[in-house]
Design an enzyme around this catalytic site. Structure first.
Site, PDB file in Angstrom:
ATOM      1  N   ASN A 159       0.853  -1.182   0.000  1.00  0.00           N
ATOM      2  CA  ASN A 159       0.000   0.000   0.000  1.00  0.00           C
ATOM      3  C   ASN A 159       0.890   1.233   0.000  1.00  0.00           C
ATOM      4  O   ASN A 159       1.345   1.700   1.041  1.00  0.00           O
ATOM      5  CB  ASN A 159      -0.911   0.004   1.226  1.00  0.00           C
ATOM      6  CG  ASN A 159      -1.914  -1.117   1.144  1.00  0.00           C
ATOM      7  OD1 ASN A 159      -2.888  -1.029   0.393  1.00  0.00           O
ATOM      8  ND2 ASN A 159      -1.653  -2.195   1.880  1.00  0.00           N
ATOM      9  N   GLU A 160       1.142   1.717  -1.194  1.00  0.00           N
ATOM     10  CA  GLU A 160       2.048   2.851  -1.366  1.00  0.00           C
ATOM     11  C   GLU A 160       1.341   4.147  -0.973  1.00  0.00           C
ATOM     12  O   GLU A 160       0.116   4.160  -0.797  1.00  0.00           O
ATOM     13  CB  GLU A 160       2.489   2.926  -2.834  1.00  0.00           C
ATOM     14  CG  GLU A 160       3.253   1.709  -3.319  1.00  0.00           C
ATOM     15  CD  GLU A 160       4.664   1.614  -2.741  1.00  0.00           C
ATOM     16  OE1 GLU A 160       4.972   2.291  -1.744  1.00  0.00           O
ATOM     17  OE2 GLU A 160       5.470   0.823  -3.282  1.00  0.00           O
ATOM     18  N   PRO A 161       2.106   5.243  -0.828  1.00  0.00           N
ATOM     19  CA  PRO A 161       1.479   6.529  -0.530  1.00  0.00           C
ATOM     20  C   PRO A 161       0.307   6.777  -1.475  1.00  0.00           C
ATOM     21  O   PRO A 161       0.402   6.522  -2.673  1.00  0.00           O
ATOM     22  CB  PRO A 161       2.609   7.529  -0.774  1.00  0.00           C
ATOM     23  CG  PRO A 161       3.846   6.750  -0.461  1.00  0.00           C
ATOM     24  CD  PRO A 161       3.566   5.343  -0.915  1.00  0.00           C
ATOM     25  N   SER A 163      -2.596   5.319  -0.777  1.00  0.00           N
ATOM     26  CA  SER A 163      -3.558   4.262  -0.444  1.00  0.00           C
ATOM     27  C   SER A 163      -4.429   4.743   0.709  1.00  0.00           C
ATOM     28  O   SER A 163      -3.916   5.186   1.734  1.00  0.00           O
ATOM     29  CB  SER A 163      -2.829   2.989   0.001  1.00  0.00           C
ATOM     30  OG  SER A 163      -1.959   2.542  -0.997  1.00  0.00           O
ATOM     31  N   THR A 178      10.242   2.259  -3.957  1.00  0.00           N
ATOM     32  CA  THR A 178      10.096   0.832  -3.651  1.00  0.00           C
ATOM     33  C   THR A 178      10.797   0.002  -4.720  1.00  0.00           C
ATOM     34  O   THR A 178      11.482  -0.984  -4.429  1.00  0.00           O
ATOM     35  CB  THR A 178       8.595   0.461  -3.603  1.00  0.00           C
ATOM     36  OG1 THR A 178       7.987   1.241  -2.579  1.00  0.00           O
ATOM     37  CG2 THR A 178       8.392  -1.008  -3.322  1.00  0.00           C
TER      38      THR A 178
END
Ligand code: F6R
Length: 632
Positions: A159-161, A163, A178
């Site tokens: 869950n990247e920024p 999300s 990432t």
């Protein structure tokens, strides 16, 4: 929730452990107790699991409990957080494979109880399959315990920024940072998948209990933001703040940006040791953007440091004391200045010359961190040995190995000497189209030799005599792969034997406080153990250990015990020296701004340190390399 006033800013219960191993032993004991309790009741346990380097030690401990203490996993069901989209199970970097290699293959959990998102689902079916994954978790009774790591972007799962708190299991695009962090595992950023399937933040928050693990200084900032900042989409781990049973378990390095550790005077009365006073005053200087000697009583008062003034003030006296302390870290004589009064010098004057050992985890680390200092030590007459702990062959791109193999082949011109190079060439050709396939031992050897050549070129340019080099090719590296390195007795014996032979007065090393499964940290642990094996010797008692840092994480001003200034010419030479590590340069020309290349980063880090000293009001140098004395 928090147990002391120093934790008043922490919105998530955070435990600081002595080491990742200690934390994992504790957590594994808890997990084992839960499994046994449920087994006694005839019930299942549902665990949510993570991959990456962070949980590896936990899995090792669970395996140990299974093997040595009879812990059975027959009543355990697991759901993994995520999987790269587009990877088959067999792919060396698939999370399915990772979990089997790191845990499932070594315990007695029934294969049917294992759930990992399927990375091969066609795009059109992803939504339905993600929905089904969630349903399956629900049908199993929900996650009893979710184990998490945290990415440097603040991601949990993938869950990247961006999300949201309510996000569910879905296909996501990986953040650039990432992908860069995964580049080594995939032998190049271009090979890192762009998408992944991940449980959502909402899915994770549905777990009954959540434990997030974080090790090493690279995680310190993001841990502090998640624990102390507001919950925001831009840092998904911060949403854990809303959970009723969540805990962070971190090591000292990963805790270093928490207010209670970094600025304890801001969260309660501090015990003003000399080290804390130096930390506080250098920090204050940065905060109010004034050199140390120009700090006023009111600056202290306005920044929660009135009690420091009461104890050790007024500002005028304290400023001078700290200024002098920092001033005394500066020396052009990293091995000590012969025949000089060394009362206030970082290193003692005698003996001179000293036997100096510089440990480099991978070739080039020593030049990145202390190339200028290394040249000085040689120029000042010390007996220097540079020890390359690992061959560094995993970081050599195939293209470079092809050039080297072709060269040998052409040179041998069909003679029997060509046979080994031919084997490597064939192996590399067989790998084509799948750059992630593992290298043969011959290819790894060739790649290691390539790095040896580069290391020698760098040493020559730095003025270090050829006799000073030692290549140990430690077995943990030769037999391992990224994120899964594990040192053993053979590594420690090799380093201990070398120390015994060289009996140094001075050691320079790096890797302390880094991600414990990274090469630097594993090498440092090997050195620590090797030094411990010589604890009772006379040479050890007379040997000082200095830590250097590679450019990704420089020392803060208060951590520095020795600062070695570099002139413009010395800095230029250092840059050239680092440049010799040709295989480590980007394989494609960099686009856009930013410091893409190692030599650029090394130059910037050394200049930044000089700026830091300048801003404190000390002399203005072109560049500085800095060291912290290690008393472990
Ligand atoms: C892996 C995962 C990720 C990692 C994170 C940290 O399943 O969900 O969130 O936990 O990227 O990775 P490491 O542990 O390798 O630093």
């Amino acid at each position: 929730m928090n147990t002391s006033e120093t934790q008043q800013r922490e919105r998530i219960r955070t435990e600081i452990h002595a080491s990742a191993d200690a934390a994992c032993r504790g957590l594994a004991t808890e997990v084992a107790a839960l499994i046994r309790e449920r087994a006694a009741q005839g019930r299942m346990v549902v665990l949510g699991l993570a991959t990456g380097s962070t949980p590896v030690r936990l899995y090792r401990e669970l395996i140990r409990l299974h093997r040595e203490e009879g812990l059975s996993f027959k009543n355990v069901v697991t759901f993994n957080l995520d999987e790269y989209h587009g990877l088959t199970r067999e792919h060396p970097e698939s999370y399915w494979r990772f979990m089997h290699e790191q845990l499932f293959d070594h315990i007695d959990m029934p294969a049917g109880n294992i759930n990992v998102p399927d990375g091969t689902v066609p795009r059109a079916e992803v939504f339905a399959r993600c929905f089904a994954y969630e349903e399956k978790i629900r049908a199993a009774g929900g996650l009893d315990l979710q184990i998490l790591g945290i990415g440097r972007t603040g991601h949990i799962g993938f869950n990247e920024p961006g999300s949201g708190r309510d996000s569910r299991t879905r296909l996501v695009t990986l953040d650039a940072l990432t992908r860069r962090d995964a580049a080594r595992d995939f032998l190049g950023e271009a090979n890192v998948p762009r998408h992944a399937i991940t449980m959502g933040v909402g899915t994770i928050l549905d777990a009954h209990q959540i434990v997030l693990l974080a090790w090493g200084e690279a995680k310190a900032r993001v841990v502090a933001q998640a624990v102390e900042g507001d919950p925001v989409d831009s840092l998904p781990a911060s949403f854990l703040q809303g959970h009723r049973d969540v805990r962070f378990m971190v090591d000292a390095a990963a805790s270093s940006e928490l207010t209670r550790v970094k600025h304890p005077w801001l969260v309660g009365p501090a015990e003003w040791t000399p080290a804390l006073a130096r930390r506080a005053v250098t920090w204050l200087s940065g905060e109010v953007k004034r050199p140390v000697l120009k700090l006023l009583d009111e600056h202290y008062g306005e920044h929660g440091m009135a009690d420091l003034l009461t104890e050790q003030g007024p500002a005028y006296n304290l400023n001078i004391r700290i200024f002098n302390e920092v001033q005394h870290t500066i020396t052009g004589w990293p091995g000590g200045k012969p025949n000089a009064d060394d009362t206030y010098r970082p290193e003692r004057a005698s003996p001179h010359p000293k036997r100096v050992v510089v440990f480099s985890p991978e070739p080039s680390d020593e030049m990145l961190g202390m190339g200028g200092t290394l040249s000085r030590l040689v120029e000042q007459g010390h007996i220097v040995t540079v020890v390359y702990l690992t061959s560094g062959n995993l970081a050599v791109p195939d293209e470079e190995a092809v050039i080297a193999a072709d060269l040998v082949l052409d040179f041998a011109n069909g003679s029997a000497d060509a046979a080994p190079a031919k084997k490597v060439r064939d192996a590399l050709a067989a790998k084509q189209g799948d750059p992630r396939a593992s290298d043969t031992p011959d290819t790894r050897r060739l790649k290691g030799l390539l790095r040896r050549g580069e290391a020698r070129a760098a040493l020559r340019l730095a003025g270090v005599p050829a006799a000073a080099e030692r290549f140990l090719d430690l077995p943990f590296y030769e037999n391992g792969r990224y994120r899964q390195f594990r040192a053993g007795p053979a590594d420690i014996t090799a380093v201990a034997a070398l120390l015994d032979e060289l009996k140094p007065h001075q050691i320079f090393a790096t890797g302390e406080g880094q991600d414990p499964s990274g090469i630097g940290a594993v090498c440092f642990e090997v050195l620590r153990a090797a030094l411990a094996s010589h604890a009772a010797t006379a040479w050890r008692a007379d040997c000082r250990v200095w830590l250097y840092r590679t450019p990704d994480k420089s020392w803060a001003a208060h951590e520095i015990d020795m600062a070695v200034p570099l002139s413009p010419a010395q800095l230029a030479r250092k840059v050239q020296v680092v440049y010799q590590h040709k295989s480590q340069r980007s394989q494609t020309p960099a686009s856009g701004s930013g410091l893409h290349e190692a030599w650029q980063q090394a130059e910037a880090a050394a200049r930044d340190l000089a700026d830091t000293y300048d801003a404190l009001g000390l002399a203005e140098y072109e560049a500085i390399e800095a060291f912290c004395r290690w008393n472990g």
